[in-house]
Scaffold this active site. Structure first.
Site, PDB file in Angstrom:
ATOM      1  CB  CYS A  52      -0.926   0.000   1.196  1.00  0.00           C
ATOM      2  SG  CYS A  52      -1.960  -1.473   1.275  1.00  0.00           S
ATOM      3  CG  HIS A  91      -3.266   3.208   2.426  1.00  0.00           C
ATOM      4  ND1 HIS A  91      -3.752   2.913   1.164  1.00  0.00           N
ATOM      5  CD2 HIS A  91      -3.322   2.044   3.125  1.00  0.00           C
ATOM      6  CE1 HIS A  91      -4.083   1.645   1.117  1.00  0.00           C
ATOM      7  NE2 HIS A  91      -3.833   1.095   2.285  1.00  0.00           N
ATOM      8  CG  ASN A  97      -7.000  -0.827   1.225  1.00  0.00           C
ATOM      9  OD1 ASN A  97      -6.200  -0.621   0.323  1.00  0.00           O
ATOM     10  ND2 ASN A  97      -6.619  -1.081   2.462  1.00  0.00           N
TER      11      ASN A  97
HETATM   12  C1  LIG Z   1     -10.804  -5.699   9.604  1.00  0.00           C
HETATM   13  C2  LIG Z   1     -11.492  -4.870  10.672  1.00  0.00           C
HETATM   14  C3  LIG Z   1     -12.619  -4.047  10.061  1.00  0.00           C
HETATM   15  C4  LIG Z   1     -12.109  -5.833  11.690  1.00  0.00           C
HETATM   16  O1  LIG Z   1     -12.685  -5.061  12.710  1.00  0.00           O
HETATM   17  P1  LIG Z   1     -12.375  -5.435  14.216  1.00  0.00           P
HETATM   18  O2  LIG Z   1     -13.147  -4.511  15.047  1.00  0.00           O
HETATM   19  O3  LIG Z   1     -10.903  -5.457  14.402  1.00  0.00           O
HETATM   20  O4  LIG Z   1     -12.983  -6.892  14.278  1.00  0.00           O
HETATM   21  P2  LIG Z   1     -12.558  -8.134  15.185  1.00  0.00           P
HETATM   22  O5  LIG Z   1     -11.831  -9.096  14.328  1.00  0.00           O
HETATM   23  O6  LIG Z   1     -11.902  -7.676  16.465  1.00  0.00           O
HETATM   24  O7  LIG Z   1     -13.962  -8.724  15.546  1.00  0.00           O
HETATM   25  C5  LIG Z   1     -14.910  -7.986  16.312  1.00  0.00           C
HETATM   26  C6  LIG Z   1     -16.255  -8.684  16.246  1.00  0.00           C
HETATM   27  O8  LIG Z   1     -16.797  -8.568  14.918  1.00  0.00           O
HETATM   28  C7  LIG Z   1     -17.036  -9.874  14.356  1.00  0.00           C
HETATM   29  N1  LIG Z   1     -16.654  -9.845  12.956  1.00  0.00           N
HETATM   30  C8  LIG Z   1     -15.418  -9.989  12.420  1.00  0.00           C
HETATM   31  N2  LIG Z   1     -15.484  -9.864  11.073  1.00  0.00           N
HETATM   32  C9  LIG Z   1     -16.764  -9.638  10.782  1.00  0.00           C
HETATM   33  C10 LIG Z   1     -17.448  -9.418   9.585  1.00  0.00           C
HETATM   34  N3  LIG Z   1     -16.813  -9.408   8.401  1.00  0.00           N
HETATM   35  N4  LIG Z   1     -18.766  -9.199   9.640  1.00  0.00           N
HETATM   36  C11 LIG Z   1     -19.442  -9.200  10.818  1.00  0.00           C
HETATM   37  N5  LIG Z   1     -18.844  -9.402  11.995  1.00  0.00           N
HETATM   38  C12 LIG Z   1     -17.517  -9.624  11.977  1.00  0.00           C
HETATM   39  C13 LIG Z   1     -16.156 -10.814  15.164  1.00  0.00           C
HETATM   40  O9  LIG Z   1     -16.681 -12.111  15.151  1.00  0.00           O
HETATM   41  C14 LIG Z   1     -16.189 -10.176  16.529  1.00  0.00           C
HETATM   42  O10 LIG Z   1     -17.400 -10.525  17.150  1.00  0.00           O
HETATM   43  P3  LIG Z   1     -17.486 -10.754  18.767  1.00  0.00           P
HETATM   44  O11 LIG Z   1     -17.147  -9.393  19.364  1.00  0.00           O
HETATM   45  O12 LIG Z   1     -18.891 -11.153  18.983  1.00  0.00           O
HETATM   46  O13 LIG Z   1     -16.462 -11.788  19.085  1.00  0.00           O
HETATM   47  C15 LIG Z   1     -10.512  -3.919  11.382  1.00  0.00           C
HETATM   48  O14 LIG Z   1      -9.624  -4.637  12.203  1.00  0.00           O
HETATM   49  C16 LIG Z   1      -9.696  -3.114  10.414  1.00  0.00           C
HETATM   50  O15 LIG Z   1     -10.240  -2.377   9.619  1.00  0.00           O
HETATM   51  N6  LIG Z   1      -8.360  -3.197  10.501  1.00  0.00           N
HETATM   52  C17 LIG Z   1      -7.488  -2.494   9.629  1.00  0.00           C
HETATM   53  C18 LIG Z   1      -7.458  -3.178   8.336  1.00  0.00           C
HETATM   54  C19 LIG Z   1      -6.832  -2.369   7.276  1.00  0.00           C
HETATM   55  O16 LIG Z   1      -7.021  -1.187   7.210  1.00  0.00           O
HETATM   56  N7  LIG Z   1      -6.077  -3.033   6.442  1.00  0.00           N
HETATM   57  C20 LIG Z   1      -5.446  -2.462   5.353  1.00  0.00           C
HETATM   58  C21 LIG Z   1      -4.140  -1.938   5.766  1.00  0.00           C
HETATM   59  S1  LIG Z   1      -3.238  -1.586   4.365  1.00  0.00           S
END
Ligand SMILES: CC(C)(COP(=O)(O)OP(=O)(O)OC[C@H]1O[C@@H](n2cnc3c(N)ncnc32)[C@H](O)[C@@H]1OP(=O)(O)O)[C@@H](O)C(=O)NCCC(=O)NCCS
Length: 341
Positions: free
Chosen positions: A126, A266, A297
């Site tokens: 990225c 980004h 993204n």
């Molecule tokens: C990917 C992302 C959206 C996930 O969000 P998060 O809050 O970290 O999610 P988690 O994995 O901690 O899960 C939180 C809850 O959501 C649920 N969950 C995870 N993915 C899910 C989805 N796609 N849809 C619905 N629920 C989901 C999990 O099961 C968990 O549920 P629980 O609280 O009941 O156990 C977030 O971490 C993110 O955006 N990270 C940065 C990614 C990024 O920008 N990458 C590119 C960099 S170049």
């Protein structure tokens, strides 16, 4: 001690300064709303919007290859810069989704736009486009090129697992390009860049292809790895470490945050963009790129696509000071302040 040469070697002579002369972008035709993805990942439109700010993204159709999208964006940038393909001395393509180990994508793109200059790809995920701008600026000032075409292009859907709950809704396809050329006054600040390879597995590729083909010899198998991400760890790193890098970049540019007109981080996640802006204490007057809402993204393409859209919509104006900051797999990052063309 070095040997005394009979005649001194000629040294390259560059321009006093470099600037971005013009930008272009290409967005795939197909709009993919969250509703189209949610069944495969047991999710909802509401969850995706709340966690990422993404409403919809663009996914490439069959004809929208990395080469096609890169060339379209490049043509736009050349037209905006008023530079012809023959005037391009170097083409730098930043990508992680040109799925051919060799040759690089850049020579094919150079040929399509009419350049026989140096052409090579950069793999910095990225952060690739901002790496390309750093190289281009140094090349123009160092004398190895007068005009450099820098392109960020991705077709991430080729390496996306649409059943992966952690990434299927984030990544998308597109291309953005810029022409960097000579200038009398500074148009691109020093770049602040670096890496943290200890975190290489935060965003990487799954090794499941090994199971799929039963061997480590992936060549010719037609099976390739897909993206995988430790979302939470990336989120924390990006939100805080990158806000610090943003401040270091302003310091390196010799400007204060109040001098800034435009902020183009980004487009990883809307919450990361907001967290960075808060940590940086970005004044409300600074226009912030929020292309992610409708584009998703696009990794290396996200910064030039977002800046180009802001120019097209009149949010970024010629002469404005824009802070570009890109970060991702590696982990790698690069940031610079540029004058909007
Ligand atoms: C990917 C992302 C959206 C996930 O969000 P998060 O809050 O970290 O999610 P988690 O994995 O901690 O899960 C939180 C809850 O959501 C649920 N969950 C995870 N993915 C899910 C989805 N796609 N849809 C619905 N629920 C989901 C999990 O099961 C968990 O549920 P629980 O609280 O009941 O156990 C977030 O971490 C993110 O955006 N990270 C940065 C990614 C990024 O920008 N990458 C590119 C960099 S170049």
């Amino acid at each position: 001690m070095s040997k005394v040469l009979p005649v001194p070697l000629a040294i390259p002579v560059g321009a006093p300064h470099a600037r971005i002369m013009g930008l272009g972008s290409y967005r795939p035709e197909r709009v993919v709303p969250n509703s189209e993805l949610v069944d495969a990942i047991d999710s909802s439109d509401e969850w995706i919007q709340q966690r990422t700010g993404i409403k919809e993204r663009r996914w490439a159709g069959e004809h929208e290859t990395v080469k096609f999208m890169a060339v379209e964006a490049a043509r736009g940038a050349l037209a905006a810069a008023g530079v012809t393909g023959e005037q391009i001395d170097a083409v730098v393509v930043a990508t992680v989704s040109h799925l051919m180990q060799t040759p690089a994508l850049a020579p094919m793109v150079a040929h399509e736009v009419g350049s026989t200059g140096a052409a090579f790809d950069v793999s910095a995920a990225c952060a690739g486009f901002c790496h390309g701008v750093a190289l281009a600026s140094d090349m123009v000032r160092g004398g190895s090129a007068r005009h450099v075409l820098v392109i960020g292009v991705e077709r991430l859907t080729d390496i996306l697992d649409v059943t992966d709950r952690g990434s299927a809704f984030i990544f998308s396809d597109g291309a953005g390009a810029a022409v960097v050329g000579p200038n009398d006054v500074p148009g691109i600040s020093p770049t602040v860049w670096g890496s943290d390879g200890e975190k290489f597995d935060f965003i990487t590729q799954t090794e499941s292809w090994r199971d799929a083909i039963g061997t480590e010899d992936v060549a010719g198998s037609g099976v390739h790895p897909v993206l995988t991400m430790q979302g939470n760890a990336v989120f924390r790193w990006a939100s805080f470490a990158m806000a610090k890098i943003a401040q270091e970049t302003l310091d390196a540019a010799g400007i204060g945050i109040d001098d800034l007109d435009v902020f183009v981080p980004h487009q990883a996640n809307m919450r990361i963009i907001d967290a960075m802006a808060r940590t940086m204490k970005l004044p409300a007057s600074v226009k912030v790129a929020r292309d992610i809402a409708t584009q998703g993204n696009t990794s290396a393409a996200s910064v030039p696509m977002a800046l180009h859209r802001m120019i097209e919509q009149g949010e970024a104006r010629s002469g404005d000071l824009a802070l570009l900051i890109a970060f991702g797999a590696g982990l790698s990052y690069a940031a610079q302040v540029v004058v909007v063309p």
